[in-house]
Enzyme design. Structure first.
Site, PDB file in Angstrom:
ATOM      1  N   PRO A   1       0.808  -1.217   0.000  1.00  0.00           N
ATOM      2  CA  PRO A   1       0.000   0.000   0.000  1.00  0.00           C
ATOM      3  C   PRO A   1       0.845   1.273   0.000  1.00  0.00           C
ATOM      4  CG  PRO A   1      -0.938  -1.609   1.505  1.00  0.00           C
ATOM      5  CD  PRO A   1       0.382  -2.163   1.055  1.00  0.00           C
TER       6      PRO A   1
ATOM      7  N   ASN B   1      -7.669 -10.403  -7.247  1.00  0.00           N
ATOM      8  CA  ASN B   1      -9.065 -10.010  -7.060  1.00  0.00           C
ATOM      9  C   ASN B   1      -9.406  -9.585  -5.639  1.00  0.00           C
ATOM     10  OD1 ASN B   1      -9.450 -10.752  -9.735  1.00  0.00           O
ATOM     11  ND2 ASN B   1     -10.210 -12.785  -9.227  1.00  0.00           N
TER      12      ASN B   1
ATOM     13  N   TYR C   1     -13.183 -17.967  -8.219  1.00  0.00           N
ATOM     14  CA  TYR C   1     -13.256 -16.666  -8.871  1.00  0.00           C
ATOM     15  C   TYR C   1     -14.298 -15.789  -8.199  1.00  0.00           C
ATOM     16  CZ  TYR C   1     -14.544 -13.090 -12.251  1.00  0.00           C
ATOM     17  OH  TYR C   1     -14.857 -11.881 -12.838  1.00  0.00           O
TER      18      TYR C   1
ATOM     19  N   LYS D   1     -13.522 -12.385  -6.005  1.00  0.00           N
ATOM     20  CA  LYS D   1     -14.098 -11.115  -6.440  1.00  0.00           C
ATOM     21  C   LYS D   1     -14.963 -10.510  -5.334  1.00  0.00           C
ATOM     22  CE  LYS D   1     -14.149  -9.168  -9.824  1.00  0.00           C
ATOM     23  NZ  LYS D   1     -13.337  -7.997 -10.281  1.00  0.00           N
TER      24      LYS D   1
END
Length: 308
Positions: A48, A81, A131, A135
């Site tokens: 970050p 993701n 997935y 997400k």
């Protein structure tokens, strides 16, 4: 207005960048790992603190996060993701706290829908694939941030430039190869019995443009889709018709996979219509025609006989 698009070399990101570049008064900045990017930004691996430094140099008024992974190991999916959006939110709070963030989510986060019904934004999210789960984690990171941020939860995009990882792009390539044979023969696909909400990729780009242009706070989560469920079989046969393919589309019924795990998906897009003034413009037939025109092989002359 300075807009930074992350993942602009991808399928959705490319169309979104193209749409935003055409807007008056927009200075488009591209962030990612490709040589063409203005800023080398890797959400999967950067800290970050490093991201904050890069964002500070870019000084965007808005950020659109299209970076994501559809295929790969669970670790890869999680890094891109899930970790990526969380790191991005932390970095934006430190360096560009007043910038608006538009994050591209996925209807796969919902999991299976009730057959015959549309899924609204307040429906529980119950993803059944790595997935969808990764997400969802990324979406939750955006929903919980104090930034001016919103998630556009996109259904199944289709249209020009569809990648080979999905059925539209893969079938386009297979039809292109089949068309060089006379007779055309057959193309083989998996189980096409599931129903999906197909939305044109250009309509997705327009939704992003509206989400960036509207002043004031917007809802944190909006569905972007066609609002209609169509059999995946319609996509396959519609694309074959757009290609002028006269052979057979041979389907493997009953094969276990992502489609059979989620037999029905259809999103309620009423909130996006109300909040953004957005509506899908393209029909599935128009999307498939545009996909074939852009990525098919009409320039190849048919030859007789089978290839050697």
């Amino acid at each position: 207005m300075r807009i930074l698009v992350l993942g602009s070399t991808g399928y959705l990101g490319g169309h979104i960048a193209e749409r935003l570049r055409a807007l008056p008064g927009v200075r488009l900045l591209r962030g990612g790992r490709a040589p063409v990017d203005d800023h080398r930004i890797d959400l999967a691996t950067s800290t970050p603190e490093a991201l904050a430094e890069q964002l500070g140099r870019a000084a965007p008024d808005a950020v659109v996060n299209c970076a994501g992974a559809v295929v790969g190991s669970t670790l890869t999916l999680a890094e891109v993701n899930s970790r990526g959006p969380a790191a991005l939110c932390e970095a934006m709070r430190a360096s560009v706290p007043t910038a608006r963030l538009v994050h591209i989510g996925s209807a796969a986060e919902y999991g299976p829908g009730a057959v015959g019904e549309r899924t609204a934004e307040d429906a529980p999210a119950r993803p059944v694939t790595p997935y969808g789960a990764t997400k969802l984690a990324g979406t939750l990171a955006v929903l919980e941030t104090r930034l001016d941020a919103l998630v556009l939860r996109v259904t199944n995009p289709v249209g020009p430039g569809a990648p080979p990882a999905g059925l539209p792009g893969r079938l386009t390539a297979e039809l292109s190869r089949a068309l060089v044979r006379t007779p055309h023969g057959a193309v083989r696909v998996g189980d096409l019995s599931a129903h999906r909400d197909f939305v044109d990729v250009r309509d997705v780009a327009q939704a992003v443009a509206l989400a960036l242009a509207l002043p004031g706070r917007l809802p944190r989560l909006l569905n972007i889709g066609s609002g209609r469920a169509a059999p995946v079989r319609d996509l396959a046969h519609g694309l074959a018709a757009a290609a002028g393919f006269t052979g057979d589309v041979e389907e493997t019924l009953g094969a276990v996979g992502r489609s059979t795990a989620v037999p029905w998906q259809c999103s309620d897009v009423t909130a996006a219509e109300w909040e953004l003034g957005w509506q899908p413009r393209f029909t599935l037939r128009e999307s498939l025609a545009a996909l074939w025109a852009a990525d098919g092989a009409p320039h190849l002359a048919p030859v007789t006989g089978e290839p050697r």
